[in-house]
Design an enzyme around this catalytic site. Structure first.
Site, short mmCIF file in Angstrom:
data_model
loop_
_atom_site.label_atom_id
_atom_site.label_comp_id
_atom_site.label_asym_id
_atom_site.label_seq_id
_atom_site.Cartn_x
_atom_site.Cartn_y
_atom_site.Cartn_z
N ARG A 105 38.36 39.78 40.03
CA ARG A 105 37.12 40.47 39.67
C ARG A 105 35.98 39.47 39.41
NH1 ARG A 105 39.81 43.91 35.19
NH2 ARG A 105 41.51 42.45 35.70
N ASN B 192 53.68 40.33 41.55
CA ASN B 192 52.58 39.76 42.35
C ASN B 192 52.96 39.49 43.81
OD1 ASN B 192 51.18 37.90 39.53
ND2 ASN B 192 50.53 39.87 40.34
N ARG C 24 38.49 36.56 46.69
CA ARG C 24 39.34 36.50 45.49
C ARG C 24 39.89 35.10 45.24
NH1 ARG C 24 41.58 40.99 43.22
NH2 ARG C 24 43.40 39.73 42.74
N ASN D 20 40.78 36.89 37.67
CA ASN D 20 40.25 35.94 38.67
C ASN D 20 39.59 36.68 39.84
OD1 ASN D 20 41.43 33.96 37.15
ND2 ASN D 20 43.12 33.55 38.56
N ARG E 2 45.18 38.38 26.23
CA ARG E 2 44.99 38.80 27.62
C ARG E 2 43.50 38.86 27.92
NH1 ARG E 2 48.15 42.83 31.54
NH2 ARG E 2 46.88 42.46 33.38
N ARG F 279 51.20 41.49 46.60
CA ARG F 279 49.81 41.25 47.03
C ARG F 279 49.76 40.84 48.51
NH1 ARG F 279 46.25 38.85 42.08
NH2 ARG F 279 47.00 40.35 40.54
N ASP G 42 44.11 36.79 33.29
CA ASP G 42 43.79 37.86 34.24
C ASP G 42 42.29 37.94 34.52
OD1 ASP G 42 44.36 39.96 35.94
OD2 ASP G 42 44.43 41.48 34.36
C1 IPE Z 1 49.45 39.88 35.26
O1 IPE Z 1 48.26 40.20 35.89
C2 IPE Z 1 50.09 38.70 35.93
C3 IPE Z 1 49.41 37.42 35.78
C4 IPE Z 1 48.33 37.20 35.07
C5 IPE Z 1 50.02 36.34 36.48
P1 IPE Z 1 48.20 41.33 37.01
O2 IPE Z 1 46.79 41.35 37.48
O3 IPE Z 1 49.24 41.10 38.03
O4 IPE Z 1 48.56 42.64 36.19
P2 IPE Z 1 48.29 44.17 36.51
O5 IPE Z 1 48.80 44.43 37.88
O6 IPE Z 1 46.80 44.38 36.45
O7 IPE Z 1 48.98 44.92 35.45
C1 IPE Z 2 45.08 36.85 37.60
O1 IPE Z 2 43.93 37.33 38.22
C2 IPE Z 2 45.84 35.89 38.47
C3 IPE Z 2 47.12 36.42 38.98
C4 IPE Z 2 47.62 37.58 38.74
C5 IPE Z 2 47.87 35.54 39.86
P1 IPE Z 2 43.96 38.57 39.20
O2 IPE Z 2 44.13 38.08 40.59
O3 IPE Z 2 44.95 39.58 38.76
O4 IPE Z 2 42.48 39.13 39.02
P2 IPE Z 2 42.05 40.67 39.00
O5 IPE Z 2 42.85 41.33 37.92
O6 IPE Z 2 42.35 41.22 40.34
O7 IPE Z 2 40.60 40.63 38.68
MG MG Z 3 44.85 41.17 37.54
#
Ligand code: IPE
Ligand code: IPE
Ligand code: MG
Length: 257
Positions: A25, A69, A34, A23, A189, A72, A21
């Site tokens: 940010r 996801n 992003r 990426n 995590r 999104r 998690d």
């Molecule tokens: C969890 O991350 C899913 C993956 C890393 C693929 P998210 O970014 O989707 O989780 P939440 O929404 O912050 O709980």
């Molecule tokens: C994890 O990074 C990748 C996936 C959930 C696919 P994020 O895209 O959730 O990154 P943040 O949490 O928005 O920073």
């Molecule tokens: Mg995330």
């Protein structure tokens, strides 16, 4: 560096699961879109897998895309799917070279055709490897997994293949996506969030958890080794007392009902 997992790793870590998690940010912090974070995140997977091998960890599970996801923006989803296809195409040969069996947990049938094709090719090319497993959670959600399991068990019960009165955990767990894969010993995590986000809820019943503030694209060898060191300091009790564990280390919950 040991090359054969026939010898158990000294750290007692057989399976590590990672919620990759942060990426988005990571990118935002740098004023980048992003998707740039996802790109860096994908390239970091290879580096982290290399460390896992060096540490002789047999099973690695990566949370790559959750059922949630799909909510999104369409543009981000399509970039993620593109990256996934790219990752599979680029890394299948590497998996074969390193004798790593790829496994998917989730509902891969709902993924775009291009991804499914590359996935099928990678699964086929690596299916006979035994020693190392890379399990990727794709279109995965724990609650979806439970529903799929319950549905399959109900069908088998109707056919008389399962006796609901005698259903126990070992039998139930064979209906999960992770059938035949031991539970994670350690769940990591990244990104500072301290939640599970519908990931392996049942399989992590007794996993040790490490939450690190580091964003996934920055999670490197040093952070991985720190997490493993942290894991090594834990006393896993599985419901017993510390004294009992000192007398006879437990490896898994004794009660599985
Ligand atoms: C969890 O991350 C899913 C993956 C890393 C693929 P998210 O970014 O989707 O989780 P939440 O929404 O912050 O709980
Ligand atoms: C994890 O990074 C990748 C996936 C959930 C696919 P994020 O895209 O959730 O990154 P943040 O949490 O928005 O920073
Ligand atoms: Mg995330």
């Amino acid at each position: 560096m040991q090359d054969s997992p026939s010898q158990p790793a000294a750290h007692g870590l057989n399976h590590v699961a990672i919620i990759m998690d942060g990426n988005g940010r990571w990118a935002r912090q740098r004023g980048l879109p992003r998707i740039e974070g996802h790109r860096r995140g994908v390239s970091n997977v290879r580096a982290v897998l290399k460390v896992a091998r060096e540490l002789n960890i047999k099973y690695v599970t990566l949370f790559a895309f959750s059922v949630e996801n799909w909510q999104r923006p369409a543009e981000e989803i399509s970039s993620l799917m593109g990256l996934l296809e790219f990752f599979l195409e680029r890394n299948t040969r590497e998996l074969v070279k390193n004798k790593v069996r790829l496994r998917v947990i989730g509902r891969p049938d709902d993924l775009p055709e291009g991804v499914r094709k590359k996935l099928d090719q990678a699964l086929e090319a690596t299916k006979d490897f035994q020693d190392y497993v890379l399990q990727v959670a794709l279109n995965y959600g724990s609650r979806t997994e439970v529903l799929d399991a319950v549905r399959a068990i109900s069908e088998d019960a109707a056919k008389g293949k399962v006796d609901p009165a005698h259903l126990d955990w070992p039998q139930f767990s064979r209906y999960l996506y992770t059938a035949d894969i031991p539970d994670p010993d350690l769940l990591i995590r990244t990104s500072g969030e301290t939640r599970i986000s519908n990931f392996l809820l049942l399989q992590c019943a007794y996993s040790e958890m490490v939450f690190t503030p580091v964003y996934w694209p920055d999670f490197d060898r040093k952070h991985f080794i720190e997490a493993v060191e942290n894991f090594r300091q834990r006393q896993r009790r599985f419901g017993k007392t510390g004294e009992q564990i000192k007398a006879a280390p437990a490896s898994e919950p004794a009660i599985n009902r």
